[in-house]
Design a protein around this motif. Sequence first.
Motif, PDB file in Angstrom:
ATOM      1  N   ARG A   4       0.831  -1.211   0.000  1.00 46.86           N
ATOM      2  CA  ARG A   4       0.000   0.000   0.000  1.00 46.86           C
ATOM      3  C   ARG A   4       0.860   1.253   0.000  1.00 46.86           C
ATOM      4  O   ARG A   4       0.589   2.214  -0.725  1.00 46.86           O
ATOM      5  N   LYS A   5       1.926   1.243   0.828  1.00 49.25           N
ATOM      6  CA  LYS A   5       2.772   2.436   0.925  1.00 49.25           C
ATOM      7  C   LYS A   5       3.450   2.761  -0.404  1.00 49.25           C
ATOM      8  O   LYS A   5       3.589   3.939  -0.765  1.00 49.25           O
ATOM      9  N   GLU A   8       0.678   3.986  -2.893  1.00 49.40           N
ATOM     10  CA  GLU A   8       0.170   5.311  -2.546  1.00 49.40           C
ATOM     11  C   GLU A   8       1.286   6.342  -2.400  1.00 49.40           C
ATOM     12  O   GLU A   8       1.039   7.482  -2.011  1.00 49.40           O
ATOM     13  N   GLU A  10       3.695   6.689  -0.238  1.00 46.25           N
ATOM     14  CA  GLU A  10       3.793   7.187   1.135  1.00 46.25           C
ATOM     15  C   GLU A  10       5.257   7.196   1.575  1.00 46.25           C
ATOM     16  O   GLU A  10       5.968   6.192   1.447  1.00 46.25           O
ATOM     17  N   SER A  11       5.728   8.308   2.090  1.00 46.81           N
ATOM     18  CA  SER A  11       7.108   8.411   2.554  1.00 46.81           C
ATOM     19  C   SER A  11       7.271   7.793   3.944  1.00 46.81           C
ATOM     20  O   SER A  11       6.288   7.541   4.645  1.00 46.81           O
ATOM     21  N   ILE A  13       9.052   4.895   4.521  1.00 44.99           N
ATOM     22  CA  ILE A  13       9.225   3.435   4.476  1.00 44.99           C
ATOM     23  C   ILE A  13      10.556   3.062   5.111  1.00 44.99           C
ATOM     24  O   ILE A  13      11.566   3.743   4.933  1.00 44.99           O
ATOM     25  N   ASP A  47       8.906  -2.139   7.506  1.00 45.79           N
ATOM     26  CA  ASP A  47       7.830  -2.454   6.568  1.00 45.79           C
ATOM     27  C   ASP A  47       8.103  -3.721   5.773  1.00 45.79           C
ATOM     28  O   ASP A  47       7.165  -4.359   5.288  1.00 45.79           O
ATOM     29  N   THR A 211       9.044   6.015  -5.633  1.00 44.00           N
ATOM     30  CA  THR A 211       9.580   5.990  -4.275  1.00 44.00           C
ATOM     31  C   THR A 211      11.055   5.615  -4.347  1.00 44.00           C
ATOM     32  O   THR A 211      11.420   4.632  -5.000  1.00 44.00           O
ATOM     33  N   PRO A 274       8.650  10.956  -2.609  1.00 42.87           N
ATOM     34  CA  PRO A 274       8.385   9.812  -1.724  1.00 42.87           C
ATOM     35  C   PRO A 274       9.673   9.018  -1.492  1.00 42.87           C
ATOM     36  O   PRO A 274      10.379   8.680  -2.443  1.00 42.87           O
ATOM     37  N   ARG A 309       6.119   8.354  10.149  1.00 43.38           N
ATOM     38  CA  ARG A 309       5.748   7.012  10.601  1.00 43.38           C
ATOM     39  C   ARG A 309       4.901   7.161  11.846  1.00 43.38           C
ATOM     40  O   ARG A 309       5.093   8.099  12.638  1.00 43.38           O
TER      41      ARG A 309
END
Length: 321
Positions: A4-5, A8, A10-11, A13, A47, A211, A274, A309
């Motif tokens: 998902r990260k 999407e 998402e930073s 990780i 993660d 990312t 990201p 996070r």
Amino acid sequence: MFLRKIKEKESGILLYGITPPKIQTAPEKVITIAEKTLERIYPLDIDALVVYDVQDESARTSEVRPFPFTGALDPFEFTTTHLQSLSIPKIIYRPAGKFTKEELAQWLQDLTDNKCYPVLVGLPAPDYKVKTSLKEAYEIWSKHKNDSVIGAVTIPERHATLGDEDIRMMDKMESGVSFFVSQCIFNIDYARETLEALAATCKYKKQEMPTVIFTLTVCGSVKTLEFMEWLGIHIPDSLKNELITTDNTVEQSVKIALDIADELINYCSEKSIPFGFNIESVAIRKEEIDASIFLVNKIGEMLKAKGLRKKSGEIAEQSRA
């Protein structure tokens, strides 16, 4: 979830990278190593676990390898046999060119079935007979794109020399790659220059940034420093001098890694790129392994302080909700 990260963008990780045991390791010793690996990874707030494929890169350069090459167990087989109790996803490296299309298709299916994600890499020697090109490998993977993500490697040193890392990355993005794991970062300027070039290329082609996961590692000795340089990692003279003259190489390398992480967090946050971190633990010395654990925990704290996070209390609250 890692999937998902990445999807999407998402930073924040956070990954932990290991190598499998050496290929000549006795079966009972492999079990012991796996148990110790699990013990140190279970408590980590990460993660995914990165498991590298070890290749002999001696043909890449005429310089003498500081350490003799020793092959390692297959990363996917080691993972599925010994690390299954670890519930987090695994990211498995593989040189696509060593395998036929049929072998690669089966491997990618097995990865998807086991909630693992591939990072495909090139071959260590330019004269190696390629069985499947990277482009062909990405096409084979594309059938899994709805349920998986695929990664690639980025090398800022290559951009400093050839000036085309952004084009290489864009070509892979057009083939479905959505995240990149860097070679170990010691030269922060090289990393920034690569990101700036990629951002400009993405803007020109009206593409979203992928990312980028920066690899950081612990350097435990001057010999290890020489080996990293042999691998092509550029260590600025100022940092090299710090590592050579310090009374505690491990401690100083952790400090350097944290400084680099802090700069990259601020830079990527400011530029809306990201990003994440991969903390390598490829040493066998306890001091270096312990330092890698400290490093991943400390960087996790830094990311939480920036709101990148969730803190443990927030995770518990979200679970109750």
